[in-house]
Scaffold this active site. Structure first.
Site: not given
Ligand code: SAM
Length: 328
Positions: A108, A140-141, A158-159
């Protein structure tokens, strides 16, 4: 009532929904986005990011169950799971209901979302962050995927909507990085917006996924607080056989995993969710055909926010800045 406000969702340029805020619990500019949490008599506790409804305690179970259990029930023995985004802990809660999951990482970007979720709607994460299998990374993903050497059975994105910090999570680069981080036979699932309101979002992501994976299978859920019709989740995998699981086998798996008390996901809802209405089926079919013909362009390329969304975002800031001055 004193202190009462109406808070508008400003995602859509030509219409808005306003929710009564009987009490504003938290309103901050985090390092990444504007976070507002408030109480509402109908929806319970509501979280908005940059003027867009993310979660309500009244209906969060729907989205979280469908994002987690659809891919995980399709996999025979999911052991290593990655959740990207999902700072409220709702998806992680559902993921860790699967006993075969040995470790689940939640990556997250915004620590404040996690902290405020624990403070203002602790019933959503529950005790999930104390589970020894839970691994929380604040990053950051895309940066996390580029840095990790770990490989996953399932990646769940799950953005938020493709604006602000979340824009990168809707790009070709990001989905290609997800594919690289999947084990063979692994599954990727991502939130994909409102097909009726934003068909080009569904089309763009489907094109990219179809250019990266053998199978792309969008499915729908009815999420009341995502105003604007059915909500799309998009699943991609090279494990074609895994998709051919029928309701009978899903029920057997649910029983074997002793996953009880689900309030939305059922074997029948699972299989039915892949039945798309004709107007959505057409968007998906065209996108897959385009991808197979070489058009692999995504909905958003890094840094290129679609004008209308940018307008919605600045409108959100202006609206919330004007809050209380009778502007809403
Ligand atoms: N269900 C919601 C929706 O569909 O709009 C999403 C909920 S979840 C709260 C979205 C989370 O993604 C937020 O906590 C946000 O901070 C996180 N996020 C946004 N951009 C991110 C990024 N680049 N990397 C990791 N997490 C990100």
């Amino acid at each position: 009532m004193a202190g009462e406000r109406w808070i508008e969702e400003t995602l859509h340029p030509h219409w808005r929904v306003a929710l009564r805020a009987s009490e504003v619990l938290c309103e901050v500019e985090t390092d990444h986005q504007r976070l507002v949490i408030f109480a509402n008599p109908t929806w319970g506790t509501v979280m908005m990011l940059d003027g867009i409804c993310q979660l309500t305690t009244a209906d969060e179970f729907i989205y979280h169950e469908m994002l987690a259990h659809v891919p995980l029930m399709l996999l025979e023995e999911p052991r290593r799971v990655l959740v990207i985004g999902g700072g409220d802990g709702g998806v992680l809660r559902e993921v860790l209901k699967h006993p075969s999951v040995a470790k689940a990482t939640m990556c997250e970007i915004d620590r404040t979302v996690v902290d405020m979720a624990l403070r203002y709607f602790p019933e959503v994460p529950g005790k999930v962050f104390d589970d020894p299998r839970a691994d929380v990374v604040i990053a950051d993903g895309l940066a996390y995927l580029d840095a990790t050497s770990e490989r996953f059975d399932c990646i769940i994105v799950d953005s938020s909507e493709p604006v602000g910090p979340s824009a990168v999570l809707h790009t070709r680069d990001f989905f290609a990085a997800c594919k690289r981080a999947l084990k063979s036979g692994g599954m990727l699932v991502t939130q994909n917006g409102l097909p009726f309101m934003a068909p080009d979002h569904l089309a763009g992501t489907t094109r990219v996924l179809a250019s990266l994976f053998k199978r792309v299978a969008p499915y729908l859920c009815a999420q009341p607080c995502y105003f604007g019709g059915p909500f799309a989740l998009n699943l991609a995998t090279n494990a074609e056989a895994a998709l051919a699981v029928n309701a009978k086998l899903l029920a057997k798996r649910q029983k074997k995993r002793a996953i009880a008390g689900l309030r939305y996901w059922t074997p029948a809802v699972h299989t039915g969710a892949f039945a798309l209405p004709a107007y959505t089926e057409a968007v998906v079919t065209d996108a897959i055909t385009a991808a197979r013909a070489g058009d692999t362009s995504g909905y958003l390329e890094p840094g290129a926010e679609k004008p209308k969304l940018a307008k919605a975002k600045s409108a959100a800031r202006k609206a919330l800045k004007g809050a209380g001055k009778g502007s809403m």
